[in-house]
Design a protein around this motif. Structure first.
Motif, PDB file in Angstrom:
ATOM      1  N   ARG A   1       8.996  -3.714   1.243  1.00 42.13           N
ATOM      2  CA  ARG A   1       8.056  -2.833   0.564  1.00 42.13           C
ATOM      3  C   ARG A   1       8.678  -1.442   0.401  1.00 42.13           C
ATOM      4  O   ARG A   1       9.672  -1.113   1.044  1.00 42.13           O
ATOM      5  N   ALA A   2       8.040  -0.626  -0.424  1.00 44.72           N
ATOM      6  CA  ALA A   2       8.547   0.722  -0.671  1.00 44.72           C
ATOM      7  C   ALA A   2       8.589   1.546   0.610  1.00 44.72           C
ATOM      8  O   ALA A   2       9.480   2.388   0.791  1.00 44.72           O
ATOM      9  N   GLU A   3       7.644   1.308   1.528  1.00 37.63           N
ATOM     10  CA  GLU A   3       7.602   2.084   2.771  1.00 37.63           C
ATOM     11  C   GLU A   3       8.512   1.528   3.861  1.00 37.63           C
ATOM     12  O   GLU A   3       8.629   2.124   4.939  1.00 37.63           O
TER      13      GLU A   3
ATOM     14  N   SER B   1      10.296  -1.804  -4.470  1.00 41.84           N
ATOM     15  CA  SER B   1       9.226  -0.808  -4.625  1.00 41.84           C
ATOM     16  C   SER B   1       8.083  -1.354  -5.463  1.00 41.84           C
ATOM     17  O   SER B   1       7.339  -0.593  -6.076  1.00 41.84           O
ATOM     18  N   LEU B   2       7.937  -2.665  -5.482  1.00 38.81           N
ATOM     19  CA  LEU B   2       6.887  -3.312  -6.266  1.00 38.81           C
ATOM     20  C   LEU B   2       5.516  -2.894  -5.746  1.00 38.81           C
ATOM     21  O   LEU B   2       5.256  -2.923  -4.538  1.00 38.81           O
ATOM     22  N   ASP B   3       4.636  -2.506  -6.644  1.00 35.24           N
ATOM     23  CA  ASP B   3       3.285  -2.089  -6.278  1.00 35.24           C
ATOM     24  C   ASP B   3       2.544  -3.264  -5.626  1.00 35.24           C
ATOM     25  O   ASP B   3       2.561  -4.387  -6.132  1.00 35.24           O
ATOM     26  N   GLY B   4       1.880  -2.988  -4.513  1.00 33.20           N
ATOM     27  CA  GLY B   4       1.151  -4.040  -3.808  1.00 33.20           C
ATOM     28  C   GLY B   4       0.093  -4.716  -4.652  1.00 33.20           C
ATOM     29  O   GLY B   4      -0.193  -5.905  -4.473  1.00 33.20           O
ATOM     30  N   ASP B   5      -0.488  -3.984  -5.596  1.00 31.08           N
ATOM     31  CA  ASP B   5      -1.520  -4.564  -6.448  1.00 31.08           C
ATOM     32  C   ASP B   5      -0.973  -5.641  -7.377  1.00 31.08           C
ATOM     33  O   ASP B   5      -1.743  -6.440  -7.930  1.00 31.08           O
ATOM     34  N   LEU B   6       0.351  -5.660  -7.561  1.00 32.41           N
ATOM     35  CA  LEU B   6       0.967  -6.626  -8.463  1.00 32.41           C
ATOM     36  C   LEU B   6       1.470  -7.865  -7.737  1.00 32.41           C
ATOM     37  O   LEU B   6       1.835  -8.849  -8.377  1.00 32.41           O
ATOM     38  N   ARG B   7       1.506  -7.821  -6.414  1.00 34.02           N
ATOM     39  CA  ARG B   7       2.077  -8.942  -5.662  1.00 34.02           C
ATOM     40  C   ARG B   7       1.190 -10.175  -5.767  1.00 34.02           C
ATOM     41  O   ARG B   7      -0.037 -10.077  -5.738  1.00 34.02           O
TER      42      ARG B   7
ATOM     43  N   TYR C   1      -1.647  -7.950   4.387  1.00 35.48           N
ATOM     44  CA  TYR C   1      -0.849  -6.969   3.640  1.00 35.48           C
ATOM     45  C   TYR C   1       0.212  -6.287   4.512  1.00 35.48           C
ATOM     46  O   TYR C   1       0.553  -5.128   4.307  1.00 35.48           O
TER      47      TYR C   1
END
Length: 574
Positions: free
Chosen positions: A381-383, A425-431, A441
């Motif tokens: 994830r991005a973080e 860095s894919l947005d979590g809403d798109l996973r 999550y």
């Protein structure tokens, strides 16, 4: 410096033996390869259009991940109809056209088979919900009465995607519509929408053998078998205190020692002896057809001596070597796993099948850029700590040349020939991976390695679709890695792969031998395969032995000094 006599651990394979013994097979993940329809999801016509890329690359076959009719709860690994193509990907006629075009280009076709479980929308499972406890319909699956009068799951098993591995029938609205309380639960080692089949049922065995024949009759050259170690469960389904990770079948029961890979064969749901009876029967089905059809096991099983049991002469033909994929990028562990792999496979007369990336793991260009040499996250994830992209690609190119020089068969995952990293860095809403929400999550899951392939640097969706639609967005880093940006460019990752496959064939490395060269130092991994010397450096450079010149290298070489983090293929000077 002259080179001492190498230590032989594997003898060459006769050239007349079956095609799959040394094949380089390219995995196509259909929804992310090429979209011809413009709906943003890859499809069979899109794959057919792009097959010349595989022929130019120099691979021998392609493996298609699932394209069967499915509600897509797990990207097609939840099959509702094994004998049809999902409209998302096309039609049976589109499949026939793909296979025919592949044949014209000299490519064989392997398809995915998912025999451990079906979709909850499969006709069998819908019939099982409607039929009720004790029915023949439920006997096709693993329905069991719950504990505590039906209020608790039958055992404590956990799903590989997180959470309990059981769902109560009363929780299904359709099953509870008549108000009658149903005490039974059904097992799903993956998502709740993927009920496990009961392979002790002869009807299940007969059905899947018929599915094999359906696709063999359509000309497929073999099957990659999903969760090949998981179809048979220990009788009685006893409780188990271990746990399984998000990577299919890999145990998370304890930290490995000395760089070893966690076992995926532990637990009463994996690697039971009964699976081998199934594969002996399947072997006989394939033997009815000409052309050396092949079975490939996706089996997260250790030790390697257990994995070798899947490829005995009357069972499967190949098994993915996940011990190699998950080995730390260090000379000692790599040497040990290659030696053990070859010895285990040789003991049963099978080839070793090497792999570095697939649709279930972080791409090796990203995985190898992480700080720990044995890092194996389930997505990034991005973080999360980010990979070093430059170091990761340098190590990945070196690892690829090492892998392609090993005797046996090799698998490539779409886009690795471009050096693609994960989308970190894919947005979590798109996973969309079930692992994302079933883990609360906390696990990114596998979407980052499933991003659509970039074909054209300046086209919409980088050439993935005709109109810019894409089911997952591509990171900006993919632009300079597009096929047209690398084709014909000296030193590009694409051209390195193409050159490697030419040299691999010219020197017959897939059917070759392996002898360790042990006088270049402990920080170097070196071996001879046929007439090619392969040298992989890690943190320090090394001089090639006298009498050798570089034929191919993962980084630019000037003279006979091999830089750090580099693999070279060298031949004797004339």
């Amino acid at each position: 410096m002259p080179m001492s006599h190498p230590r032989v651990v594997h003898a060459a394979t006769p050239a007349a033996e079956q095609w799959w013994r040394d094949a380089v097979i390219y995995q196509v993940y259909p929804r992310s390869f090429a979209d011809a329809s413009g709906d943003g999801v890859g499809d069979l016509p899109g794959i057919t259009q792009r097959l010349p890329h595989l022929a130019e690359l120099g691979v021998d076959a392609l493996w298609l991940s699932p394209f069967y009719r499915s509600p897509q709860a797990d990207a097609g690994y939840d099959v509702a109809d094994y004998r049809d193509v999902d409209p998302l990907f096309g039609t049976l006629e589109d499949f026939d056209a793909l296979r025919a075009r592949a044949t014209e280009l000299g490519l064989r076709v392997i398809v995915d088979l998912v025999p451990n479980h079906t979709s909850d929308e499969h006709a069998w499972f819908q019939a099982a919900l409607a039929a009720g406890p004790g029915s023949p319909e439920r006997a096709r699956y693993l329905f069991r009465e719950g504990k505590d009068g039906g209020d608790s799951p039958p055992n404590n098993w956990q799903s590989i995607f997180g959470g309990p591995a059981w769902t109560r029938v009363d929780q299904r609205a359709a099953a509870a519509a008549d108000g009658i309380r149903d005490r039974e639960w059904y097992l799903h080692m993956f998502d709740t929408r993927q009920p496990d089949l009961d392979w002790s049922n002869p009807e299940v065995r007969a059905e899947l053998e018929d599915v094999l024949r359906f696709w063999l009759d359509r000309g497929v050259d073999g099957f990659r078998v999903d969760v090949a170690h998981g179809m048979v469960k220990q009788p009685g389904l006893p409780d188990w205190d271990g746990a399984v990770s998000m990577v299919e079948g890999a145990s998370d029961a304890g930290a490995p020692e000395d760089g070893a890979t966690p076992t995926g064969g532990s637990g009463p749901m994996f690697d039971q002896d009964g699976v081998h009876e199934i594969y002996r029967a399947w072997h006989q089905v394939l033997a009815e057809y000409d052309g050396d059809r092949a079975l490939v096991a996706e089996a997260w099983v250790e030790p390697l001596s257990r994995l070798a049991r899947y490829v005995r002469p009357d069972e499967m033909h190949q098994a993915f070597n996940f011990a190699y994929l998950t080995s730390p990028w260090l000379p000692g562990p790599l040497k040990a796993v290659v030696t053990e792999s070859l010895e285990a496979s040789d003991g049963v007369g099978a080839p070793t099948t090497w792999v570095l990336s697939n649709h279930d793991v972080v791409r090796h260009a990203s995985r190898m850029g992480l700080a720990a040499p044995d890092a194996r996250p389930n997505g990034i994830r991005a973080e999360d700590p980010q990979p070093d992209a430059v170091l990761g690609l340098r190590r990945a190119r070196s690892a690829t040349l090492q892998m392609l020089a090993l005797p046996g068969s090799a698998y490539l995952y779409q886009g690795e020939e471009l050096g693609l990293p994960d989308h970190t860095s894919l947005d979590g809403d798109l996973r969309q991976d079930p692992a994302w929400w079933r883990s609360g999550y906390t696990e990114a899951g596998r979407d980052g390695c499933r991003i659509p392939v970039p074909w054209e640097r300046d086209a919409p969706a980088l050439g993935f679709s005709p109109n810019g639609a894409a089911w997952l967005p591509q990171p900006e880093s993919y632009r300079d890695l597009a096929v047209d940006a690398q084709r014909g460019q000296p030193g590009s990752t694409l051209e390195m792969y193409r050159a490697a496959l030419v040299v691999r064939k010219a020197h017959d490395l897939g059917r070759g031998s392996l002898a360790w060269v042990e006088d270049l130092g402990e920080e170097v991994l070196a071996f001879v395969n046929n007439d090619v010397l392969v040298v992989t450096t890690f943190d320090s450079p090394v001089e090639l032995p006298a009498g050798y010149e570089v034929a191919l290298a993962s980084t630019e070489i000037d003279g006979t000094t091999v830089p750090a983090t580099t693999t070279v293929w060298a031949t004797r000077t004339r």
